[in-house]
Design an enzyme around this catalytic site. Structure first.
Site, mmCIF file in Angstrom:
data_model
loop_
_atom_site.group_PDB
_atom_site.id
_atom_site.type_symbol
_atom_site.label_atom_id
_atom_site.label_comp_id
_atom_site.label_asym_id
_atom_site.label_seq_id
_atom_site.Cartn_x
_atom_site.Cartn_y
_atom_site.Cartn_z
ATOM 1 N N CYS A 135 0.822 -1.209 0.000
ATOM 2 C CA CYS A 135 0.000 0.000 0.000
ATOM 3 C C CYS A 135 0.857 1.261 0.000
ATOM 4 O O CYS A 135 1.359 1.683 1.042
ATOM 5 C CB CYS A 135 -0.920 -0.002 1.213
ATOM 6 S SG CYS A 135 -1.915 1.491 1.336
ATOM 7 N N CYS A 138 -0.468 4.131 2.128
ATOM 8 C CA CYS A 138 -0.282 3.965 3.579
ATOM 9 C C CYS A 138 1.180 4.215 3.963
ATOM 10 O O CYS A 138 1.457 4.865 4.963
ATOM 11 C CB CYS A 138 -0.643 2.553 4.031
ATOM 12 S SG CYS A 138 -2.091 1.852 3.276
ATOM 13 N N ASP A 139 2.100 3.672 3.189
ATOM 14 C CA ASP A 139 3.499 3.619 3.634
ATOM 15 C C ASP A 139 4.459 4.474 2.809
ATOM 16 O O ASP A 139 5.640 4.604 3.170
ATOM 17 C CB ASP A 139 3.991 2.163 3.607
ATOM 18 C CG ASP A 139 3.135 1.277 4.503
ATOM 19 O OD1 ASP A 139 2.675 1.773 5.552
ATOM 20 O OD2 ASP A 139 2.908 0.106 4.160
#
Ligand code: NAP
Length: 311
Positions: A135, A138-139
């Site tokens: 992701c 997200c990261d």
């Protein structure tokens, strides 16, 4: 441990689930949505959506939140929970959750979507959360000014690569063939982005890393045309090699195809169990688009309302 009772229970809170909720609530049915383990579904991990009509550019999180608010405003009851077992052998159908709650419903719409697939190599598991991710939204933040790889050649991979190129210094797209599968418009953007280089015809043999502190330091890739293996130094690896339907709990309850997708009647969302309907990516091995999932959710709601009205 609570017992919830409703007319229509919708499993999943992606575009299919929320749209089904909106349609069914407007038809005067008592509707409950159980979120699943990721409220809003996969789309909440997409930074920018440009192909949902009516929104030139919107984040996945914002789009899903708008759908949720619209559903709630129309009277849909929303529960944050995760179903781990279903019993479709008798009606009312019963779904049990990881929190020990039971949900009884006269009809069900399964809209549990799909999940990211992994490469399934040992080193991927070892460094998951320590430089390996599925992701970018997200990261990606952790890789500002760094070098990362994205594995895959579909829409997810190129979308991740484009997003990461806004943060990282360099993005290496590793694809096993010499042609991307992604939409032409996204391919052009990737190929014209100076921060993105593509390693064609290449597969990841190993993700390299260190233990103290635990982190990814590179990848070992093999060119499948020449068999040449090389190591590339980098800081993060984003795996984007496709998706699989979230249907494990329906095995033995519903007819699934060879890849695990729920089988529905032609031109209908009806599964092999009367009163259980399916919508969105969980029954769609081909299109997998937010707008199509939304349409599929509307169809399922109309089928479910008709079923309940006819009882
Ligand atoms: P996908 O289209 O199935 O692409 C998966 C990619 O990963 C392919 O390029 C495939 O290679 C590669 N791959 C699969 N297994 C691999 C392995 N073991 N090792 C290395 N590479 C591997 O999946 P997706 O990109 O996740 O997209 C899923 C669906 O969502 C698609 O229908 C897509 O259109 C949709 N989607 C749309 C958007 C958008 O509209 N903007 C964004 C994201 C996703 P091959 O090409 O050689 O098969």
């Amino acid at each position: 441990m609570a017992l919830y009772t409703t007319d229509l229970l919708i499993l999943g809170s992606g575009p299919a689930g929320y749209t089904a909720g909106i349609y069914a609530a407007r038809a005067g049915i008592k509707v409950m949505i159980v979120s699943g383990n990721q409220e809003g579904g996969q789309l909440t991990m997409t930074a920018s959506i440009e192909n949902f009509p009516g929104f030139e550019d919107i984040s996945g999180y914002e789009l899903m939140d708008k759908m949720k608010q619209q559903a709630i405003k129309l009277g849909v009851e929303f529960v944050n929970d995760y179903i781990v077992e279903v019993d479709f052998s008798n009606r009312p159908f019963v779904c049990s959750s990881e929190n020990g709650h039971s949900y009884k419903a006269r009809a069900i719409i399964v809209a549990t979507g799909s999940s990211a697939k992994w490469l399934n190599i040992e080193s991927e598991k070892k460094y998951l959360g320590y430089g390996v991710s599925a992701c970018a939204t997200c990261d990606g933040f952790f890789y500002r000014g760094r070098t990362v790889a994205v594995i895959g050649g579909g829409n997810s991979a190129v979308a991740e690569a484009l997003y990461l190129a806004t943060l990282a210094d360099k993005v290496i797209l590793v694809h096993r063939r010499n042609q991307l599968r992604a939409d032409k418009i996204l391919q052009d953007r990737v190929l014209n982005n100076k921060k993105i280089v593509v390693e064609w015809n290449s597969v990841v043999e190993e993700i390299l890393g260190q233990d103290e502190p635990k982190k990814v330091t590179g990848i070992k890739i093999k060119n499948v045309e020449t068999d040449v293996v090389k190591e590339v130094a980098l800081d993060g690896v984003f795996v984007a090699v496709g998706h699989k339907p979230n249907t494990d709990i329906f095995k033995g309850n519903l007819v699934l195809d060879s890849k695990g997708y729920i089988v529905t009647h032609e031109n209908s969302s009806q599964t092999d169990v009367d009163g259980v309907f399916a919508a969105g990516d969980v029954k769609d091995p081909k299109y997998k688009q937010a707008v199509i999932s939304a349409g599929s959710g509307a169809m399922a709601a109309m089928d479910a309302v008709e079923f309940l009205d006819n009882e």
